[in-house]
Design a protein around this motif. Structure first.
Motif, PDB file in Angstrom:
ATOM      1  N   LEU A 187       0.804  -1.225   0.000  1.00 13.87           N
ATOM      2  CA  LEU A 187       0.000   0.000   0.000  1.00 13.87           C
ATOM      3  C   LEU A 187       0.835   1.273   0.000  1.00 13.87           C
ATOM      4  O   LEU A 187       0.281   2.370   0.029  1.00 13.87           O
ATOM      5  N   LEU A 188       2.155   1.156  -0.027  1.00 20.59           N
ATOM      6  CA  LEU A 188       3.003   2.345  -0.032  1.00 20.59           C
ATOM      7  C   LEU A 188       2.774   3.134  -1.311  1.00 20.59           C
ATOM      8  O   LEU A 188       2.748   2.580  -2.406  1.00 20.59           O
ATOM      9  N   LYS A 189       2.599   4.445  -1.150  1.00 17.24           N
ATOM     10  CA  LYS A 189       2.387   5.288  -2.325  1.00 17.24           C
ATOM     11  C   LYS A 189       2.846   6.698  -2.017  1.00 17.24           C
ATOM     12  O   LYS A 189       2.961   7.107  -0.866  1.00 17.24           O
ATOM     13  N   LEU A 190       3.079   7.418  -3.069  1.00 16.92           N
ATOM     14  CA  LEU A 190       3.512   8.802  -2.971  1.00 16.92           C
ATOM     15  C   LEU A 190       2.465   9.660  -3.661  1.00 16.92           C
ATOM     16  O   LEU A 190       2.124   9.413  -4.821  1.00 16.92           O
ATOM     17  N   GLU A 191       1.953  10.648  -2.939  1.00 17.75           N
ATOM     18  CA  GLU A 191       0.931  11.533  -3.518  1.00 17.75           C
ATOM     19  C   GLU A 191       1.515  12.929  -3.627  1.00 17.75           C
ATOM     20  O   GLU A 191       1.982  13.502  -2.646  1.00 17.75           O
TER      21      GLU A 191
ATOM     22  N   ILE B 201       1.443   7.832  -6.960  1.00 17.77           N
ATOM     23  CA  ILE B 201       2.400   6.856  -7.488  1.00 17.77           C
ATOM     24  C   ILE B 201       2.445   5.699  -6.498  1.00 17.77           C
ATOM     25  O   ILE B 201       2.941   5.844  -5.379  1.00 17.77           O
ATOM     26  N   ALA B 202       1.913   4.544  -6.919  1.00 14.73           N
ATOM     27  CA  ALA B 202       1.841   3.365  -6.050  1.00 14.73           C
ATOM     28  C   ALA B 202       3.121   2.550  -6.206  1.00 14.73           C
ATOM     29  O   ALA B 202       3.150   1.491  -6.826  1.00 14.73           O
TER      30      ALA B 202
END
Length: 135
Positions: free
Chosen positions: A56-60, A66-67
């Motif tokens: 579930l790590l993502k960058l918003e 960006i998953a």
């Protein structure tokens, strides 16, 4: 039209095509096992260090997500699959080369050209008919 179907039947019943079909089916089943391993065991363990499930790590940023966790999980799946396939191919090559080495061994016996009895390869005279054998 009947000739076409007979050719197709011959093609499909060849060993190589059947081996390929079995390989694809087993590969798909194995992919499910590897995906379950990464999604349910490896990702949560790695997620312990990240503070959340690794998948579930993502960058918003700027309204875009960006998953990268899902990408890294897929990358781990690929590496595990590639490693297992490498091991299988290495094992199969070892089996094939062992079979070839056994097949290339010279026979220990030969036939006497005069009486056709079995004699040792290094014999220079037949023990049955006592004929002198050529080199």
């Amino acid at each position: 039209m009947k000739k076409f179907f007979n050719e197709f039947k011959t093609f499909i019943s060849k060993g190589n095509v059947m081996d390929l079909a079995v390989g694809v089916i087993i590969g798909a089943a194995f992919q499910g096992v590897v995906t379950a391993l990464t999604d349910n065991i490896l990702s949560p363990i790695i997620g312990l260090f990240a503070g959340q499930n690794f998948d579930l790590l993502k960058l918003e940023a700027f309204g875009v997500t960006i998953a990268y966790g899902a990408f890294l999980t897929s990358l781990v799946n690929f590496i595990i699959m590639a490693f297992v396939i490498f091991l299988i191919v290495k094992f199969m090559n070892k089996l094939i080369s062992a079979g070839k080495n056994q097949g290339e061994q010279a026979p220990a016996m030969k036939k006497c050209p005069y009486c056709y009895s079995d004699i040792h390869m290094k014999a220079t005279r037949c023990p049955s008919c006592t004929s002198q054998l050529g080199e």
